[in-house]
Design an enzyme around this catalytic site. Structure first.
Site, short mmCIF file in Angstrom:
data_model
loop_
_atom_site.label_atom_id
_atom_site.label_comp_id
_atom_site.label_asym_id
_atom_site.label_seq_id
_atom_site.Cartn_x
_atom_site.Cartn_y
_atom_site.Cartn_z
N ASP A 55 0.84 -1.19 0.00
CA ASP A 55 0.00 0.00 0.00
C ASP A 55 0.88 1.25 0.00
O ASP A 55 1.76 1.42 0.85
CB ASP A 55 -0.89 -0.01 1.25
CG ASP A 55 -1.83 1.18 1.32
OD1 ASP A 55 -3.00 1.03 0.93
OD2 ASP A 55 -1.40 2.26 1.76
N TYR A 60 2.71 9.79 0.25
CA TYR A 60 3.72 9.10 1.05
C TYR A 60 5.13 9.25 0.49
O TYR A 60 6.11 9.00 1.20
CB TYR A 60 3.41 7.60 1.14
CG TYR A 60 2.08 7.24 1.73
CD1 TYR A 60 1.32 8.15 2.46
CD2 TYR A 60 1.57 5.95 1.56
CE1 TYR A 60 0.09 7.79 2.99
CE2 TYR A 60 0.36 5.59 2.09
CZ TYR A 60 -0.40 6.50 2.79
OH TYR A 60 -1.61 6.14 3.31
N LYS A 90 -3.02 5.88 -3.99
CA LYS A 90 -4.13 6.76 -3.64
C LYS A 90 -4.01 8.12 -4.31
O LYS A 90 -2.91 8.65 -4.49
CB LYS A 90 -4.20 6.94 -2.12
CG LYS A 90 -4.23 5.65 -1.34
CD LYS A 90 -4.30 5.89 0.16
CE LYS A 90 -4.07 4.60 0.92
NZ LYS A 90 -2.67 4.17 0.90
N HIS A 123 -8.07 9.35 -1.57
CA HIS A 123 -7.42 9.33 -0.26
C HIS A 123 -8.29 9.93 0.85
O HIS A 123 -8.33 9.43 1.97
CB HIS A 123 -6.08 10.07 -0.34
CG HIS A 123 -5.07 9.62 0.66
ND1 HIS A 123 -3.72 9.66 0.43
CD2 HIS A 123 -5.20 9.11 1.91
CE1 HIS A 123 -3.06 9.20 1.48
NE2 HIS A 123 -3.95 8.86 2.40
#
Length: 325
Positions: A55, A60, A90, A123
């Site tokens: 994931d 990120y 996302k 998200h």
């Protein structure tokens, strides 16, 4: 330990596509950010141990090292095909605009060195000023999301084969109801905070009745991050059950989620903890232990939502969550 992923990690079939998703995945979000080399090494090690579900997200900044790890795993023969993996990314709020969704997905695929995702999620249920990839989001950057247009663009991405499934993250029952009313392709997954201290039974029941798989982030409380705490890992009831079972509190939390038919995304770059996190499928709780788990006082733990409500177009956290908190 048998590291055959087909026998270690059970899978669930996603109703919108019929594809299989491993019920235990490895998260790559870190706070603070760590070097890409550490992320790449941890993912390669996880693949060696049997993890197949990973994931990530634009926010990120781990798509590139994840892609590099996948390439290394293929070159070393750790996996024979990219198809053996389940990769989730996302759409960040600043790309949550109808004309930017496809471009954002294509950018993620480029970073990952992949031709398709297995799952692409919205998200957060908010939009923000295009071009700003930051968290927390500045108050002046928030914009109203056009759910119909954004979801339509997500559906087009699936129709084009760039992602095999589409879904959402941090959506309440009300927001899911609104989305289901306009969706041609229903969301396959809703990723939210779930752990024994925030069990989300109402949302679990709603998603189950509508064929939506719930995926849990912060299953251990996100200790060590700016938005999490140690309250889950230090909970007395969880500790008592862990000692009785000869397991860690983390294993108790992950097993609890598995027994609720919830997919779990857990982040650890430590080899021993990665192994421990896999060891949750060969044992179960007693009836008495399940009763104790169900009676744990409930409260939301992660504070990421507060960044959205405090600075965004929501007067209170309850308004963001449609009063469902």
């Amino acid at each position: 330990m048998d590291t055959n992923p087909a026998t270690i990690i059970p899978e669930v079939i996603l109703s919108s596509s019929g594809r299989r998703m491993p019920l235990l995945g490895m998260g790559t979000a870190t706070s603070p950010l760590i070097g890409s080399g550490a992320t790449k090494s941890a993912v390669v090690q996880a693949i060696e141990l049997g993890y197949r579900h990973f994931d990530t997200a634009t926010l990120y900044q781990t798509e590139e090292p994840l892609g590099e790890a996948i390439a290394e795993a293929l070159s070393r023969g750790l996996i024979q095909s990219r198809d053996e993996l389940f990769i989730t990314s996302k759409l960040w709020c600043s790309d949550a605009h109808a004309d930017l969704v496809l471009l954002a997905l294509q950018k993620s695929l480029h970073h990952l060195q992949l031709e398709y995702l297995d799952l692409y999620l919205i998200h957060w249920p908010v939009s923000s000023r295009p071009g700003a990839y930051e968290f927390p989001i500045k108050k002046e950057d928030f914009m109203a999301m056009d759910y119909a247009a954004v979801w339509g663009a997500m559906e087009e991405c699936q129709n084009m084969g760039l992602t095999k499934n589409i879904g959402v993250s941090n959506f309440t029952c009300k927001k899911l109801t609104d989305l289901l009313a306009l969706a041609k392709i229903p969301p396959a997954v809703n990723q939210v905070e779930i752990n024994p201290l925030w069990q989300q039974k109402k949302l679990r029941d709603f998603c189950k009745s509508n064929g939506i798989i719930l995926s849990a982030y912060a299953p251990l409380g996100a200790k060590g991050t700016v938005w999490g705490s140690n309250r889950v890992l230090e909970n007395e009831i969880l500790g008592e059950i862990a000692r009785a079972k000869g397991k860690t509190v983390a294993q108790v939390c992950l097993r609890w989620a598995y027994e609720q038919e919830v997919c779990v995304v857990v982040k650890s770059f430590n080899e021993e903890r990665m192994k421990e996190n896999l060891d949750i499928f060969s044992w179960a709780f007693s009836e008495e232990e399940n009763k104790k788990l169900s009676e744990i006082p409930q409260s939301r733990g992660c504070q990421g939502q507060d960044y959205i409500s405090d600075q965004g177009p929501f007067k209170t956290i309850e308004e963001l969550w449609d009063g469902e908190i």
